[in-house]
Enzyme design. Structure first.
Site: not given
Length: 391
Positions: A29-30, A114, A217-218, A240
Site C-alpha cells: 500500500p502506498m 508506517c 525493502g529494496d 512498494g
C-alpha cells in the site's frame, strides 16, 4: 527490460489463508498511489495480490465519503485486498467486521509499519507494536472479526535500533491467528534510507513458523526478489517504491518467481514507446477512477518523473507532461517522443521515490518508558483515532 537476463526461481505459489496466489508477490500500500487505477494497471502486467491505500479505521466505521470511495474495487479486481490503520482495538474490530459483513474484501491487512511522523507522533504505525498488549489486543480482535477472511500484518523492525519489536510482534500475530506477516526490514527511524536489513527477514522467518513470512525493502528488480527469497527463506515479497513508474515489474516478478507468465510471457522490452503506452494507460484508468478527466490528469502528473527516469525526454516535455489537463494533451506530447528509443539500462534502474534521511522518530511523550499502555498514552491514542483523513 531489454538485454537483461533474470534468474528464474522454482515455482512457488503463495497461500494466504484460502487465497492461493500464482506468484508470491504483493503490491505494498502506498498513499496516493495504490488506488484502483494503479492496482488494475499492475494486474494487467502480472500476478499477485494488490493492496489498497491505507484506510483509517474510524473513518471507515463512520463511512467517510472519501474512505468509502477508496475501498471500492473494480469488478476485475479479485481478490480484493484492503489495508487498515487503527490504534483502538474496538474500532479496528468494528472496521474489520464491517468489511466482512458487507462483503467488501477478500483479504485484510493491518498497518503497523508506517513511519510518517504524523502517525507515529500519536503512537500509531511503526510505533504501536512497542505497546505489546495493545498490539496483541488489536490483532487478536481483528483476526476474530475477520473469520474466514484472511487477516495479515505488515510491520517494521521497530522504532529504532535500540527498540526493536518485530520478533515479538511476529510471534504475537502468529498466535493471534493471522494468515501471514510481512516485514519492511527497516526501523521507523531509518524511514526509507540506507539499505534494508534482509537478515531481519531471515530472523523473522525462523521465529514465525506456521504462517508465511513476506519480505519488503529494496526490491527494485525481479533479480532482487529472487535474491531476497534465496537469502532469507521468506515465502514471498512485498513491492512498494520499486514499481513506481514501472507497473510492468509485476510481469517480471511473475516470470522470475515461477508465476503463470513464466512459461509464456516474454521479458519486457521497455522502449520509450512501451513506457509511453503504459503512462497513457495509467492516465486513462485514473480518469475512469475519478470520473473526472481533469482530476485524473492532475493525478498522473506526479508519476511523470518515475515513468521517464533515464529516458531521452527533454526538460520542456517533462514539464509539459507534469502540467497536463487532458488525455488529448497527453497524446500530443507523447507523439513528440522518440518512441523507438531503447531501454536506457542503469539510468532507469535503482531507487525510486523519496528515501528521506534517518531521524529520531516522532513519538508521544514518554512512549518508550514502558511497553505497557499508560493513561497518558491511552489519551494520545484516542486523539489518533479522531483522524478523518479517509486513508
Amino acid at each position: 527490460m531489454s538485454d537483461v537476463t533474470t534468474a528464474i526461481a522454482p515455482a512457488r505459489a503463495l497461500r494466504i489463508g484460502p487465497i492461493e496466489l500464482d506468484a508470491p508477490v504483493v503490491l505494498a500500500p502506498m498513499a496516493g498511489i495504490t488506488n484502483t487505477a494503479f492496482r488494475r494497471l499492475c494486474r494487467e502486467y502480472g500476478a499477485g495480490l494488490y493492496v489498497s491505500e491505507m484506510i483509517t479505521t474510524r473513518a471507515l466505521v463512520e463511512r467517510n465519503a472519501t474512505t468509502m470511495r477508496l475501498i471500492t474495487h473494480h469488478e476485475s479486481e479479485k481478490p480484493r485486498s484492503i489495508q487498515l490503520y487503527g490504534v483502538d482495538p474496538a474500532t479496528t474490530e468494528a472496521a474489520v467486521r464491517m468489511l466482512v459483513e458487507e462483503d467488501r474484501a477478500d483479504h485484510i491487512d493491518l498497518n503497523f509499519g508506517c513511519p510518517v511522523p504524523k502517525v507515529t507522533r500519536k503512537g500509531g504505525g511503526a510505533a504501536l507494536p512497542w505497546k505489546t498488549e495493545l498490539f496483541r489486543e488489536i490483532v487478536t480482535r481483528a483476526a476474530r472479526a475477520a473469520g474466514d477472511i484472511p487477516l495479515t500484518v505488515k510491520m517494521r523492525k521497530g522504532i529504532d535500533s535500540d527498540h526493536l519489536t518485530y520478533l515479538d510482534a511476529g510471534r504475537i500475530a502468529e498466535d493471534a491467528g493471522v494468515a501471514a506477516v510481512a516485514l519492511h526490514a527497516r526501523t521507523a527511524a531509518e524511514f526509507y534510507s540506507g539499505r534494508a536489513d534482509w537478515s531481519a527477514i531471515a530472523a523473522l522467518k525462523e521465529a514465525v513458523t506456521s504462517v508465511p513470512v513476506l519480505g519488503n525493502g529494496d526490491i527494485w528488480s525481479a533479480d532482487d526478489a529472487v535474491r531476497m527469497m534465496a537469502e532469507t527463506g521468506c515465502d514471498g515479497v512485498v513491492v512498494g517504491r520499486g514499481c513506481l513508474g514501472r507497473p510492468w515489474l509485476f510481469g517480471d516478478l511473475s516470470r522470475a518467481l515461477g508465476g503463470p507468465t513464466a512459461a509464456t510471457g516474454a521479458p519486457v522490452d521497455a522502449t520509450l514507446g512501451f513506457v509511453a503506452q503504459a503512462f497513457r494507460r495509467h492516465a486513462e484508468l485514473l480518469v475512469e477512477f475519478f470520473e473526472d478527466e481533469d482530476r485524473g490528469c492532475r493525478d498522473i502528473r506526479k508519476h511523470v518523473a518515475w515513468y521517464f527516469k533515464g529516458y531521452p525526454v527533454g526538460g520542456d516535455t517533462r514539464a509539459a507532461l507534469a502540467t497536463v489537463e487532458s488525455l488529448a494533451q497527453i497524446d500530443e506530447l507523447l507523439a513528440t517522443l522518440q518512441l523507438d528509443a531503447p531501454y536506457p539500462g542503469a539510468a532507469a534502474e535503482g531507487q525510486r521515490g523519496r528515501a528521506g534521511t534517518p531521524k529520531r522518530p516522532a513519538l508521544p511523550d514518554g512512549w518508550l518508558a514502558s511497553r505497557e499502555l499508560g493513561s497518558e498514552a491511552s489519551r494520545t491514542l484516542a486523539e489518533a483515532e479522531l483522524d478523518h483523513s479517509g486513508g
